[in-house]
Scaffold this motif. Structure first.
Motif, PDB file in Angstrom:
ATOM      1  N   SER A 105      -6.670  -2.299   4.865  1.00 44.92           N
ATOM      2  CA  SER A 105      -7.353  -2.479   3.576  1.00 44.92           C
ATOM      3  C   SER A 105      -8.828  -2.096   3.694  1.00 44.92           C
ATOM      4  O   SER A 105      -9.379  -1.434   2.806  1.00 44.92           O
ATOM      5  N   ALA A 106      -9.439  -2.508   4.821  1.00 48.01           N
ATOM      6  CA  ALA A 106     -10.858  -2.199   5.025  1.00 48.01           C
ATOM      7  C   ALA A 106     -11.047  -0.688   5.104  1.00 48.01           C
ATOM      8  O   ALA A 106     -11.992  -0.133   4.511  1.00 48.01           O
ATOM      9  N   LEU A 107     -10.152  -0.019   5.822  1.00 48.98           N
ATOM     10  CA  LEU A 107     -10.243   1.432   5.973  1.00 48.98           C
ATOM     11  C   LEU A 107     -10.061   2.128   4.619  1.00 48.98           C
ATOM     12  O   LEU A 107     -10.788   3.070   4.284  1.00 48.98           O
ATOM     13  N   ALA A 108      -9.080   1.637   3.857  1.00 47.02           N
ATOM     14  CA  ALA A 108      -8.818   2.230   2.538  1.00 47.02           C
ATOM     15  C   ALA A 108     -10.049   2.053   1.641  1.00 47.02           C
ATOM     16  O   ALA A 108     -10.456   2.978   0.935  1.00 47.02           O
ATOM     17  N   TRP A 109     -10.637   0.880   1.697  1.00 53.32           N
ATOM     18  CA  TRP A 109     -11.802   0.583   0.869  1.00 53.32           C
ATOM     19  C   TRP A 109     -12.980   1.467   1.268  1.00 53.32           C
ATOM     20  O   TRP A 109     -13.708   1.992   0.417  1.00 53.32           O
ATOM     21  N   ALA A 110     -13.151   1.640   2.588  1.00 57.17           N
ATOM     22  CA  ALA A 110     -14.335   2.359   3.074  1.00 57.17           C
ATOM     23  C   ALA A 110     -14.189   3.873   2.974  1.00 57.17           C
ATOM     24  O   ALA A 110     -15.193   4.567   2.779  1.00 57.17           O
ATOM     25  N   THR A 111     -12.989   4.399   3.110  1.00 61.62           N
ATOM     26  CA  THR A 111     -12.864   5.862   3.226  1.00 61.62           C
ATOM     27  C   THR A 111     -12.307   6.548   1.983  1.00 61.62           C
ATOM     28  O   THR A 111     -12.404   7.765   1.880  1.00 61.62           O
ATOM     29  N   LEU A 112     -11.680   5.808   1.077  1.00 60.25           N
ATOM     30  CA  LEU A 112     -11.042   6.470  -0.065  1.00 60.25           C
ATOM     31  C   LEU A 112     -11.842   6.244  -1.346  1.00 60.25           C
ATOM     32  O   LEU A 112     -12.431   5.183  -1.534  1.00 60.25           O
ATOM     33  N   SER A 113     -11.786   7.262  -2.190  1.00 63.63           N
ATOM     34  CA  SER A 113     -12.585   7.159  -3.421  1.00 63.63           C
ATOM     35  C   SER A 113     -11.795   6.451  -4.521  1.00 63.63           C
ATOM     36  O   SER A 113     -10.572   6.604  -4.605  1.00 63.63           O
ATOM     37  N   PRO A 114     -12.509   5.677  -5.352  1.00 66.75           N
ATOM     38  CA  PRO A 114     -11.815   5.049  -6.480  1.00 66.75           C
ATOM     39  C   PRO A 114     -11.569   6.097  -7.561  1.00 66.75           C
ATOM     40  O   PRO A 114     -12.013   7.238  -7.445  1.00 66.75           O
ATOM     41  N   GLY A 115     -10.886   5.721  -8.607  1.00 65.42           N
ATOM     42  CA  GLY A 115     -10.584   6.676  -9.667  1.00 65.42           C
ATOM     43  C   GLY A 115     -11.807   6.993 -10.513  1.00 65.42           C
ATOM     44  O   GLY A 115     -12.852   6.344 -10.400  1.00 65.42           O
ATOM     45  N   PHE A 116     -11.637   8.001 -11.360  1.00 69.72           N
ATOM     46  CA  PHE A 116     -12.745   8.390 -12.236  1.00 69.72           C
ATOM     47  C   PHE A 116     -12.706   7.659 -13.575  1.00 69.72           C
ATOM     48  O   PHE A 116     -13.475   7.958 -14.475  1.00 69.72           O
ATOM     49  N   GLY A 117     -11.780   6.747 -13.728  1.00 70.92           N
ATOM     50  CA  GLY A 117     -11.641   6.032 -15.002  1.00 70.92           C
ATOM     51  C   GLY A 117     -10.801   6.836 -15.978  1.00 70.92           C
ATOM     52  O   GLY A 117     -10.319   7.924 -15.642  1.00 70.92           O
ATOM     53  N   GLY A 118     -10.606   6.320 -17.165  1.00 70.38           N
ATOM     54  CA  GLY A 118      -9.805   7.020 -18.172  1.00 70.38           C
ATOM     55  C   GLY A 118      -8.370   7.222 -17.739  1.00 70.38           C
ATOM     56  O   GLY A 118      -7.783   8.264 -18.004  1.00 70.38           O
TER      57      GLY A 118
END
Lengths: 159, 499
Positions: A22-35
């Motif tokens: 979870s920490a790796l996913a949080w730190a290395t992956l980008s969140p969505g652009f919304g919409g």
């Protein structure tokens, strides 16, 4: 190690794996652009968090288990760490050799190693027949008859 | 009628029958060897059809597809290693039957169920191709997501002793499939900087590791040939009796209908159908406790369903030109090479070829029946090989299978690592079948969910306004609740017994 302790260790390892993931996913992956775009992070992160939750539940369940109950009496198999790690090493060496000396030379070496070291076959005739037979049979059937590409080596290439 | 007779004459030509038989045999061989899928067999068979007439050519491709779908059950039952993902559910009861010396009964029942499922789906396809294709095309991302959630809810039924361990196992499978390039935005995820992991973990490689490596490690604990001899004494080559098979006819009908429906929905496939059918058989059985221990229904249900998928996938393929999976995409390519363009006008422009395909499917299943039933008495002799020698042979086959998926050494390493991890999990009594289910459903569940949300601009209403999606989500909730209630009741009765 008792089943209870094994389950406890399993739960803790999974909890740590879930937290690390979870920490790796949080730190290395980008969140969505919304919409409507939840991005590439949402699912790996959600699965990691779910794994942590389930592991915590599993640990709690294990700690609260009736040690004298039927479940505790059901013995799990002991883990053969030696043969397991030996096989992993043999597969790793086979992968490296496959690129260097090719399928035709790497395969009999693997068969000899697995039969001799893991499966405790000692008869020289059996060892030789299995190594030569499996290699030749697979090379003929897969390489020549079915047209599957079997690697030649970069050091030695016997086809 | 004239067109049908004309097509039947073309398909019943000895050359065409031979072509279908050749395709079926190649499909069976590729399907039964873990890692060598029938998609590979189809890719190899496609160039062979270039010089052939359209009916034998499509017959050869369909035979390869059908043979491959059926062949996966052979190694699943005999070795506990599914030849294809569609046969993963067959392992759960097929292999325990083989261990009990009933391999030939399981293999025979699997063949009959496969043939039944295939012919059933063909009949449904002929009768309702327009209706079913119209229904199937109504499945958008929200509906497929809900269907896959329903599929995922069957994890509860695959957990064995502990639901928590089974759920953990399923989540691990889902996590593994997020590794690699994100299919929607094209960014690498959870690759730890490894180039090999950029293309993700192959389902086939993982499946080989999960099922084959524990078998090889456990063989290390054997006492050199003694186990092989012990197994040999128990092996029989009896085939299932007609009365036994007739008693399973209703189960075959139900699971075949389920497989046909699932197959008609593009993007689903045999693995989902077989797991759903297995769960259906278990839930409707009076003897639920024997599932996982070698219940024949646990072999018949997934095999009927995964072969019914073959007819189901032909529905959108022929009527709309939409291939449901990579294998049917190759079949589509074969059709187009021979000037047959699937779509609404297909039945007007190429009626003879379409009827020829129907006859070819029947011939392919007759070949499957003949080849498999003739082969069963030979196949069971695999179990007479001493376990240690068998383990060495299985290892080499699996390494070739893992290598041939992408011609990559990385897949060999991945197979080893996943296999050893699976062995440890098996030793700790964590069920590994939910990992496969998670891996099969993981990419679909994420892609369809994200696509649905993008289509709706981020509104969850897209799931709530679709009656089909609501139906499947409701069914998933029902399965989970029923399973939880069953578990609580079982625990309560166990506590009473202990007290």
């Amino acid at each position: 190690m008792t089943d209870l302790r094994k389950d406890l260790v399993l739960g803790l390892v999974l909890l740590a794996a879930g937290a690390g993931w979870s920490a790796l996913a949080w730190a290395t992956l980008s969140p969505g652009f919304g919409g409507g775009d939840i991005g590439p992070r949402a699912f790996p992160l959600a699965f990691g968090v779910i794994l942590m939750g389930l592991s915590a539940l599993f640990i709690a369940n294990t700690l609260g288990r009736d040690t004298g109950g039927a479940a505790a009496k059901e013995g799990s198999a002991s883990i053969l760490w030696g043969p397991a790690l030996l096989l992993l090493l043999e597969i790793a060496v086979y992968g490296a050799l496959l690129e260097k000396i090719g399928f035709v030379l790497a395969t009999p070496l693997l068969v000899l190693a697995v039969l001799g070291a893991n499966l405790k076959i000692r008869g020289p005739l059996t060892l030789a027949a299995m190594a030569a037979g499996l290699t030749a049979g697979c090379w003929l059937v897969f390489g020549k008859l079915l047209g599957i590409y079997l690697p030649g080596g970069t050091w030695v290439d016997l086809g | 009628m004239d067109m049908f007779l004309n097509a039947a004459l073309l398909a019943l030509d000895p050359w065409a029958i031979g072509a279908v038989g050749f395709g079926t045999f190649i499909g069976l061989v590729f399907g039964s060897i873990p890692g060598l899928t029938f998609t590979v067999a189809l890719a190899l068979a496609l160039p062979v059809t270039f010089a052939m007439d359209s009916v034998p050519a499509t017959g050869l491709l369909l035979g390869t597809y059908i043979g491959g779908m059926t062949g996966g059950s052979v190694s699943a039952i005999l070795l506990g290693i599914p030849g294809t993902p569609s046969a993963a559910a067959t392992v759960m009861d097929g292999h325990p039957m083989a261990k009990r010396g009933q391999a030939s009964i399981a293999l025979g029942a699997a063949v009959v169920a496969s043939v039944f499922g295939g012919i059933f789906s063909l009949a449904v396809m002929i009768v309702s191709v327009n209706l079913v294709s119209r229904l199937a095309i109504g499945f958008g991302p929200a509906e497929i997501f809900a269907l896959v959630v329903f599929g995922l809810s069957t994890i509860c039924g695959l957990c064995g002793g502990s639901i928590l361990k089974g759920l953990i196992s399923g989540v691990v499978g889902l996590m593994v499939m997020t590794v690699g390039m994100d299919q929607i935005e094209g960014v690498p995820r959870m690759t730890f900087g490894s180039i090999g992991l950029m293309s993700g973990v192959s389902l086939l490689v993982a499946m080989i590791g999960l099922f084959a490596v524990p078998f090889i490690i456990e063989a290390s604990a054997g006492d050199g040939g003694g186990q092989g001899a012990g197994r040999m004494a128990r092996i029989r080559a009896d085939l299932p009796g007609l009365r036994l098979l007739l008693s399973k006819a209703w189960l075959m009908v139900r699971c075949s209908a389920l497989g046909t429906g699932i197959g008609a929905i593009p993007g689903t496939g045999g693995a989902i159908a077989s797991f759903l059918a297995y769960d259906h058989a278990r839930r409707t059985s009076a003897d639920k406790a024997s599932f996982g221990q070698g219940n024949l229904d646990g072999v018949i249900a997934p095999e009927a369903a995964n072969n019914a998928v073959t007819g189901g996938t032909l529905i959108p393929l022929l009527s709309l030109g939409i291939p449901g999976d990579p294998a049917t995409a190759i079949v589509l390519a074969g059709l187009m090479i021979h000037g047959i363009s699937p779509g609404p006008a297909l039945f007007m422009n190429h009626a003879t070829e379409v009827y020829g395909m129907y006859v070819a499917v029947v011939i392919a299943y007759l070949w499957v029946l003949a080849l498999q039933l003739a082969g069963i008495r030979l196949f069971v002799h695999v179990l007479k090989i001493p376990r240690e020698l068998l383990a060495a042979g299985v290892l080499v086959l699996c390494l070739i299978g893992a290598w041939s998926v992408r011609n990559s050494v990385f897949d060999i390493y991945a197979m080893g690592i996943i296999g050893v991890a699976a062995y440890v999990l098996v030793a700790l009594r964590v069920p590994i079948t939910p990992i496969i289910l998670g891996m099969v459903l993981g990419p679909t569940i994420e892609n369809e969910f994200r696509t649905a949300l993008m289509l709706s601009g981020g509104s969850a209403d897209i799931f709530l306004h679709s009656p089909i999606a609501l139906l499947f989500l409701g069914l998933a909730a029902l399965v989970i609740v029923l399973q939880a209630v069953g578990e609580i009741r079982l625990r309560a009765s166990q506590q009473k017994v202990n007290a």
